[in-house]
Design a protein around this motif. Sequence first.
Motif, PDB file in Angstrom:
ATOM      1  N   ALA A 117      13.887  81.130   2.780  1.00 22.76           N
ATOM      2  CA  ALA A 117      13.099  82.207   2.171  1.00 22.76           C
ATOM      3  C   ALA A 117      13.308  82.226   0.660  1.00 22.76           C
ATOM      4  CB  ALA A 117      13.490  83.553   2.782  1.00 22.76           C
ATOM      5  N   GLY A 118      14.559  82.033   0.222  1.00 20.25           N
ATOM      6  CA  GLY A 118      14.842  82.005  -1.212  1.00 20.25           C
ATOM      7  C   GLY A 118      14.218  80.816  -1.904  1.00 20.25           C
ATOM      8  N   VAL A 119      14.277  79.660  -1.262  1.00 20.89           N
ATOM      9  CA  VAL A 119      13.682  78.449  -1.838  1.00 20.89           C
ATOM     10  C   VAL A 119      12.170  78.602  -1.956  1.00 20.89           C
ATOM     11  CG1 VAL A 119      13.225  76.002  -1.409  1.00 20.89           C
ATOM     12  CG2 VAL A 119      15.539  76.906  -1.106  1.00 20.89           C
ATOM     13  N   ARG A 120      11.526  79.171  -0.933  1.00 20.74           N
ATOM     14  CA  ARG A 120      10.067  79.379  -0.975  1.00 20.74           C
ATOM     15  C   ARG A 120       9.680  80.274  -2.146  1.00 20.74           C
ATOM     16  NH1 ARG A 120      10.477  79.974   4.662  1.00 20.74           N
ATOM     17  NH2 ARG A 120      10.325  82.245   4.450  1.00 20.74           N
ATOM     18  N   ARG A 121      10.420  81.323  -2.358  1.00 21.54           N
ATOM     19  CA  ARG A 121      10.088  82.276  -3.418  1.00 21.54           C
ATOM     20  C   ARG A 121      10.217  81.655  -4.804  1.00 21.54           C
ATOM     21  NH1 ARG A 121      13.352  87.608  -1.167  1.00 21.54           N
ATOM     22  NH2 ARG A 121      12.296  87.726   0.851  1.00 21.54           N
ATOM     23  N   ARG A 122      11.125  80.688  -4.929  1.00 24.64           N
ATOM     24  CA  ARG A 122      11.379  80.092  -6.245  1.00 24.64           C
ATOM     25  C   ARG A 122      10.751  78.727  -6.423  1.00 24.64           C
ATOM     26  NH1 ARG A 122      14.734  83.412  -4.442  1.00 24.64           N
ATOM     27  NH2 ARG A 122      15.757  84.959  -5.767  1.00 24.64           N
ATOM     28  N   GLY A 123      10.125  78.212  -5.368  1.00 23.48           N
ATOM     29  CA  GLY A 123       9.409  76.945  -5.477  1.00 23.48           C
ATOM     30  C   GLY A 123      10.294  75.723  -5.523  1.00 23.48           C
ATOM     31  N   GLY A 124      11.529  75.831  -5.020  1.00 26.73           N
ATOM     32  CA  GLY A 124      12.417  74.672  -4.996  1.00 26.73           C
ATOM     33  C   GLY A 124      13.855  75.075  -4.756  1.00 26.73           C
ATOM     34  N   ALA A 125      14.673  74.096  -4.320  1.00 23.77           N
ATOM     35  CA  ALA A 125      16.076  74.375  -3.990  1.00 23.77           C
ATOM     36  C   ALA A 125      16.968  74.438  -5.216  1.00 23.77           C
ATOM     37  CB  ALA A 125      16.595  73.310  -3.025  1.00 23.77           C
ATOM     38  N   SER A 126      16.456  74.034  -6.373  1.00 24.54           N
ATOM     39  CA  SER A 126      17.251  74.082  -7.597  1.00 24.54           C
ATOM     40  C   SER A 126      16.326  74.387  -8.763  1.00 24.54           C
ATOM     41  CB  SER A 126      17.986  72.749  -7.814  1.00 24.54           C
ATOM     42  OG  SER A 126      18.852  72.833  -8.920  1.00 24.54           O
ATOM     43  N   ARG A 127      16.036  75.676  -8.915  1.00 25.54           N
ATOM     44  CA  ARG A 127      15.106  76.106  -9.959  1.00 25.54           C
ATOM     45  C   ARG A 127      15.693  77.298 -10.704  1.00 25.54           C
ATOM     46  NH1 ARG A 127       9.654  74.822  -9.047  1.00 25.54           N
ATOM     47  NH2 ARG A 127       9.290  75.838 -11.057  1.00 25.54           N
ATOM     48  N   GLY A 128      15.441  77.340 -12.001  1.00 26.93           N
ATOM     49  CA  GLY A 128      15.819  78.495 -12.810  1.00 26.93           C
ATOM     50  C   GLY A 128      17.302  78.778 -12.866  1.00 26.93           C
ATOM     51  N   GLY A 129      18.124  77.738 -12.756  1.00 26.44           N
ATOM     52  CA  GLY A 129      19.563  77.938 -12.861  1.00 26.44           C
ATOM     53  C   GLY A 129      20.263  78.266 -11.563  1.00 26.44           C
ATOM     54  N   VAL A 130      19.505  78.383 -10.457  1.00 24.56           N
ATOM     55  CA  VAL A 130      20.078  78.671  -9.138  1.00 24.56           C
ATOM     56  C   VAL A 130      19.893  77.459  -8.237  1.00 24.56           C
ATOM     57  CG1 VAL A 130      20.012  80.147  -7.091  1.00 24.56           C
ATOM     58  CG2 VAL A 130      19.580  81.140  -9.352  1.00 24.56           C
ATOM     59  N   THR A 131      20.984  76.989  -7.646  1.00 23.47           N
ATOM     60  CA  THR A 131      20.931  75.886  -6.691  1.00 23.47           C
ATOM     61  C   THR A 131      21.325  76.413  -5.318  1.00 23.47           C
ATOM     62  OG1 THR A 131      21.523  74.254  -8.373  1.00 23.47           O
ATOM     63  CG2 THR A 131      21.849  73.618  -6.082  1.00 23.47           C
ATOM     64  N   PHE A 132      20.456  76.218  -4.327  1.00 24.99           N
ATOM     65  CA  PHE A 132      20.711  76.694  -2.977  1.00 24.99           C
ATOM     66  C   PHE A 132      21.446  75.625  -2.173  1.00 24.99           C
ATOM     67  CE2 PHE A 132      17.290  79.418  -4.374  1.00 24.99           C
ATOM     68  CZ  PHE A 132      17.580  80.641  -3.787  1.00 24.99           C
ATOM     69  N   VAL A 133      22.534  76.025  -1.515  1.00 24.14           N
ATOM     70  CA  VAL A 133      23.341  75.102  -0.725  1.00 24.14           C
ATOM     71  C   VAL A 133      23.711  75.777   0.597  1.00 24.14           C
ATOM     72  CG1 VAL A 133      25.517  73.829  -0.592  1.00 24.14           C
ATOM     73  CG2 VAL A 133      24.294  73.974  -2.768  1.00 24.14           C
ATOM     74  N   ALA A 134      23.513  75.098   1.703  1.00 23.12           N
ATOM     75  CA  ALA A 134      23.947  75.603   3.003  1.00 23.12           C
ATOM     76  C   ALA A 134      25.440  75.366   3.151  1.00 23.12           C
ATOM     77  CB  ALA A 134      23.191  74.907   4.128  1.00 23.12           C
ATOM     78  N   GLY A 135      26.170  76.357   3.609  1.00 24.06           N
ATOM     79  CA  GLY A 135      27.608  76.186   3.742  1.00 24.06           C
ATOM     80  C   GLY A 135      28.254  77.265   4.581  1.00 24.06           C
ATOM     81  N   ASP A 136      29.373  76.920   5.187  1.00 24.08           N
ATOM     82  CA  ASP A 136      30.165  77.814   6.021  1.00 24.08           C
ATOM     83  C   ASP A 136      31.310  78.379   5.176  1.00 24.08           C
ATOM     84  OD1 ASP A 136      31.843  79.006   7.868  1.00 24.08           O
ATOM     85  OD2 ASP A 136      31.811  77.335   9.286  1.00 24.08           O
ATOM     86  N   ALA A 137      31.454  79.683   5.157  1.00 28.35           N
ATOM     87  CA  ALA A 137      32.504  80.324   4.353  1.00 28.35           C
ATOM     88  C   ALA A 137      33.902  79.870   4.749  1.00 28.35           C
ATOM     89  CB  ALA A 137      32.407  81.837   4.481  1.00 28.35           C
ATOM     90  N   LEU A 138      34.078  79.385   5.976  1.00 25.75           N
ATOM     91  CA  LEU A 138      35.392  78.955   6.444  1.00 25.75           C
ATOM     92  C   LEU A 138      35.696  77.508   6.069  1.00 25.75           C
ATOM     93  CD1 LEU A 138      35.447  80.593   9.988  1.00 25.75           C
ATOM     94  CD2 LEU A 138      36.074  81.574   7.778  1.00 25.75           C
ATOM     95  N   HIS A 139      34.657  76.768   5.691  1.00 26.15           N
ATOM     96  CA  HIS A 139      34.822  75.361   5.298  1.00 26.15           C
ATOM     97  C   HIS A 139      33.817  75.066   4.185  1.00 26.15           C
ATOM     98  CE1 HIS A 139      37.260  74.833   8.909  1.00 26.15           C
ATOM     99  NE2 HIS A 139      36.304  75.435   9.577  1.00 26.15           N
ATOM    100  N   LEU A 140      34.065  75.594   3.014  1.00 29.67           N
ATOM    101  CA  LEU A 140      33.105  75.484   1.922  1.00 29.67           C
ATOM    102  C   LEU A 140      32.913  74.027   1.502  1.00 29.67           C
ATOM    103  CD1 LEU A 140      34.237  78.529  -0.240  1.00 29.67           C
ATOM    104  CD2 LEU A 140      32.123  78.337   1.086  1.00 29.67           C
ATOM    105  N   PRO A 141      31.664  73.616   1.292  1.00 26.24           N
ATOM    106  CA  PRO A 141      31.368  72.210   0.972  1.00 26.24           C
ATOM    107  C   PRO A 141      31.526  71.883  -0.506  1.00 26.24           C
ATOM    108  CG  PRO A 141      29.316  73.435   1.131  1.00 26.24           C
ATOM    109  CD  PRO A 141      30.430  74.418   1.452  1.00 26.24           C
ATOM    110  N   PHE A 142      32.646  72.330  -1.094  1.00 24.79           N
ATOM    111  CA  PHE A 142      32.885  72.112  -2.517  1.00 24.79           C
ATOM    112  C   PHE A 142      34.324  71.645  -2.731  1.00 24.79           C
ATOM    113  CE2 PHE A 142      30.097  75.899  -2.030  1.00 24.79           C
ATOM    114  CZ  PHE A 142      28.899  75.306  -2.438  1.00 24.79           C
ATOM    115  N   ALA A 143      34.529  70.893  -3.808  1.00 26.65           N
ATOM    116  CA  ALA A 143      35.862  70.393  -4.137  1.00 26.65           C
ATOM    117  C   ALA A 143      36.760  71.521  -4.640  1.00 26.65           C
ATOM    118  CB  ALA A 143      35.744  69.302  -5.203  1.00 26.65           C
ATOM    119  N   ASP A 144      38.052  71.273  -4.624  1.00 26.09           N
ATOM    120  CA  ASP A 144      39.015  72.231  -5.158  1.00 26.09           C
ATOM    121  C   ASP A 144      38.709  72.537  -6.628  1.00 26.09           C
ATOM    122  OD1 ASP A 144      40.179  71.807  -2.715  1.00 26.09           O
ATOM    123  OD2 ASP A 144      42.035  70.927  -3.485  1.00 26.09           O
TER     124      ASP A 144
END
Length: 236
Positions: free
Chosen positions: A88-115
């Motif tokens: 829904a957020g991507v549709r409203r903004r016309g892309g997964a990385s627009r206007g300084g916001v990048t959308f990423v799917a992730g689980d709070a218990l295993h975040l897909p980011f480096a230390d």
Amino acid sequence: MTRAKLDKKPQDVAAMFDGIADRYDLVNDVISLGQDRIWRKAAVNAVDAYSGELVLDLAAGTGTSSESFVRKGARVVACDFSLGMLRAGVRRRGGASRGGVTFVAGDALHLPFADETFDAVTISFGLRNVNDVDQALRELRRVTKVGGRMVICEFSHIPVEFVDRLYSTYLMGALPKIAGMVSGSGESYDYLSESIMAWPKQPELARRLQDAGWSRVAWRNLSTGIVALHRGFRDK
């Protein structure tokens, strides 16, 4: 309180939010009488992001809260477990990385980011929906740079007990009915109201932040305690 509803599996919670994604922001405005905008603004001010910083907005939903950090000059990763919310957020903004916001799917218990990736991390109205709150707090600390900070904006408890009981009556009675009329899914808001009532009080949540390794933990109430902001720092 129906314990079975609070024991929803993570995939069931994600499916619940998927189902209300398109009207989620509207429902929040209605059931909070517009106060949600004030609460989110307070969270943005508490994070105090500035130009050049990278912020993780966890449980970002459709990215409504993320936009406020961009206006401060920061770059934002909007992360959520619900694909429906992200779409829904991507549709409203016309892309997964627009206007300084990048959308990423992730689980709070295993975040897909480096230390030590982010200068600041924040989560608004999502921590109580996580299956293991303490693990999520540790994960948020892991991905925060040394010297970085975390801000939690979450429904909480009014310090005056009889007022808190009156508020609980609204949560269990009126809230699901009003939300059901707007969203078409009153059952989802039965679960949300129960999760608010079961949530720990402000001092208990502060202790759990400290146990997870956060330093200089503090909190302040908004709207007499209906919502509370908790903040902590990663000092080492």
